[in-house]
Every structure is written in structure tokens, then in C-alpha cells.
Design a protein around this motif. Sequence first.
Motif, PDB file in Angstrom:
ATOM      1  N   PHE A  42       0.782  -1.239   0.000  1.00  0.00           N
ATOM      2  CA  PHE A  42       0.000   0.000   0.000  1.00  0.00           C
ATOM      3  C   PHE A  42       0.819   1.298   0.000  1.00  0.00           C
ATOM      4  N   ILE A  46       0.020   3.760  -3.122  1.00  0.00           N
ATOM      5  CA  ILE A  46      -0.709   5.037  -3.030  1.00  0.00           C
ATOM      6  C   ILE A  46       0.181   6.213  -3.437  1.00  0.00           C
ATOM      7  N   ASP A  76      -9.854   9.612  11.877  1.00  0.00           N
ATOM      8  CA  ASP A  76      -9.233   9.306  10.582  1.00  0.00           C
ATOM      9  C   ASP A  76     -10.041   8.147   9.996  1.00  0.00           C
ATOM     10  N   GLY A  78     -11.215   5.538   7.334  1.00  0.00           N
ATOM     11  CA  GLY A  78     -10.586   4.856   6.195  1.00  0.00           C
ATOM     12  C   GLY A  78      -9.093   5.103   6.301  1.00  0.00           C
ATOM     13  N   CYS A  79      -8.543   4.740   7.483  1.00  0.00           N
ATOM     14  CA  CYS A  79      -7.172   5.153   7.844  1.00  0.00           C
ATOM     15  C   CYS A  79      -6.090   4.350   7.131  1.00  0.00           C
ATOM     16  N   SER A  80      -6.420   3.190   6.546  1.00  0.00           N
ATOM     17  CA  SER A  80      -5.416   2.299   5.939  1.00  0.00           C
ATOM     18  C   SER A  80      -4.283   2.039   6.924  1.00  0.00           C
ATOM     19  N   ALA A  83      -1.219   6.772   7.751  1.00  0.00           N
ATOM     20  CA  ALA A  83      -0.389   7.932   7.377  1.00  0.00           C
ATOM     21  C   ALA A  83      -0.976   9.248   7.891  1.00  0.00           C
ATOM     22  N   ALA A  84      -2.283   9.437   7.732  1.00  0.00           N
ATOM     23  CA  ALA A  84      -2.905  10.699   8.175  1.00  0.00           C
ATOM     24  C   ALA A  84      -2.921  10.790   9.699  1.00  0.00           C
ATOM     25  N   ASN A 104     -12.335  -0.730   7.740  1.00  0.00           N
ATOM     26  CA  ASN A 104     -13.003  -2.035   7.790  1.00  0.00           C
ATOM     27  C   ASN A 104     -12.162  -3.139   7.152  1.00  0.00           C
ATOM     28  N   MET A 108      -5.378  -4.096   6.616  1.00  0.00           N
ATOM     29  CA  MET A 108      -4.793  -2.761   6.809  1.00  0.00           C
ATOM     30  C   MET A 108      -4.530  -2.504   8.290  1.00  0.00           C
ATOM     31  N   THR A 128     -14.083  -1.262  11.840  1.00  0.00           N
ATOM     32  CA  THR A 128     -15.530  -1.227  11.619  1.00  0.00           C
ATOM     33  C   THR A 128     -15.828  -0.446  10.341  1.00  0.00           C
ATOM     34  N   PHE A 145      -9.333  10.113   0.841  1.00  0.00           N
ATOM     35  CA  PHE A 145      -9.555   9.148  -0.247  1.00  0.00           C
ATOM     36  C   PHE A 145     -10.357   7.927   0.208  1.00  0.00           C
ATOM     37  N   THR A 146     -11.380   8.171   1.016  1.00  0.00           N
ATOM     38  CA  THR A 146     -12.233   7.086   1.518  1.00  0.00           C
ATOM     39  C   THR A 146     -13.674   7.217   1.018  1.00  0.00           C
ATOM     40  N   GLN A 148     -14.914   8.135  -1.626  1.00  0.00           N
ATOM     41  CA  GLN A 148     -15.071   7.668  -3.006  1.00  0.00           C
ATOM     42  C   GLN A 148     -15.382   6.166  -3.101  1.00  0.00           C
TER      43      GLN A 148
END
Length: 254
Positions: A42, A46, A76, A78-80, A83-84, A104, A108, A128, A145-146, A148
Motif C-alpha cells: 500500500f 498510493i 481518521d 478509512g485510515c489504511s 499515514a494521516a 473495515n 490494513m 468497523t 480518499f475514503t 469515493q
Amino acid sequence: MAQGLTFAPFSFSMTPIKDSLYSQPLGHVSGFAFDDNVAKVFPDMIQRSVPGYQTIITAIGLLAGRFATPNSVCYDLGCSLGAASFSMRQNITVENCKIVAVDNSTAMLARFESILTQEKTPIELQCTDIQDLKIENASVVVLNFTLQFLALEKRQQLLAKIYNGLLPNGALIISEKLAFDDARQQELQIDLHHAFKKAQGYSELEISQKRTALENVLIPETFAQHQQRLKSVGFSSAELWFQYFNFASFIALK
Ligand code: GEK
């Protein structure tokens, strides 16, 4: 020696693995999923796919530093791999603030957890669906970027929930791949994005198979659609602060 992949202004200590998931011809290209194969590559994927990704991560930290208030929560969504969250944590100086990082994808979050150390501003991981998450006492919410990846008809409800969970003067930062109403612009921006990916070392085959995988999974909208919906759920303003071809980031203020 392997170099740690840098997500300015911090770096992942794990060895970056090159994304070659779509480098060989696949008879059938399945819909894109955030599984272990994707989680593994990832950071490389990305950065080589999203123009301006590092700039956005750095700016999310700066924005969190400005908007985070004492005794509040920064989300955060959709944190994957975080990074954020890491960038926010590096910039939050107020007391008793925590970051709730949600995804979810178990693949990740397992990787995020493996690189997570606890510091003054804690980062709490939650596996979740962001649609089922309770959002409250928020000073900052990040959807990097979540959004979307959510079905179009689910987006309004999520944004209304975020608006309601934000404190007065709270901020929502949203980054998205954009669509354009004008057909020539649409074609141009997609071409430019593909040129960006080629310049990052992706082959035509990789670009086209990934595009097929994302069809019906990642659904971009125009900035006007985003802005109109953010205002309709109550945000007092929503403006672009960054755009690089068809990738943009905007900030909505409560
Ligand atoms: C970054 N923000 O590096 N609920 C929870 N998580 C979800 C949902 C959902 N309904 N839908 C998708 N995800 C990150 C990058 S990636 C963007 C975000 C990309 C998660 C999904 O599992 C994935 O980890 C993330 O959202 C999207 O700053 O890959 O283009």
C-alpha cells in the motif's frame, strides 16, 4: 540496505514493497479489494498512484494542529496504514486529545497496529465500517480518499453524521479523485493522471488492469457535487485547498 519509505514528515519503519499486483496479464480482473496483498504494497501503491499524496498527508497534520481542541477527538476514517493519523499526531499539541483511526480492512489495521507506538496523543484503532461508527466530540474529521469507495446513495448520511458529531468550528478534510462535467476536461485529466502513473514506473498494462479493477468500486464525483452536498448537510463552507490533476483535497467548516 532497505530504505524506510518516507511519508513526510514521518516515515514507516517497515520495508516498502513495490506494487506489482497488476503487472502480469490477468485473465479476469476482479474488483479492487483492500486485502492483504494490497495492504502489503500500500505505501508504494498510493504514493505512485495518487498525485500529491505526500503533500496532502503533510497538510492534514498542519490542519489538525490548527483545528484540534483540548479534550476532543480527531477521526481518521478509512485510515489504511495510518499515514494521516501519524501526521495529525505529530502536529497536535493540545491536551487530552485522541485520534480514532477507523478502517473495515483487517489486513490494513493489522499492519497499522504493527507500526503503532503510543505517545502523548493516543491513536485508537477501530475495525468497523465507518457507516456504523459513532462520531462525537470531534474537532477534526479526515476522509482521505475514503468517501469515493462508498456507494453514492450512502454518502449524504455519512456526511450528516460527521457534521452532527463535529464540535462548533470543527473541520472536515476530504480528499477525493474528481470527475469533471466537461467531457474534454474529463478526458484530459484522466490522461494526465495516467501520464503521472507512467512517470512513476507503472506500465500501460498495470494502469489499464488497475483501472478495470476500480471500475464500480471507486466512484468519483465533481467538486460541485461534493460542495453542494456538504452545504446541504449543514457545513457553512467547503473549499478546495489542493488539486493535482483529478485528485483534490477540500476542507469543510462547521
Ligand atoms: C491514507 N486514508 O493513507 N468503512 C471503513 N473503511 C473503509 C470503508 C468503509 N465503509 N470503505 C473503504 N474503507 C488513507 C488512504 S485508502 C484510499 C485511504 C485508496 C477503507 C479501505 O479499507 C482503505 O483502507 C481506505 O478506506 C481507502 O491517508 O486506496 O485509494
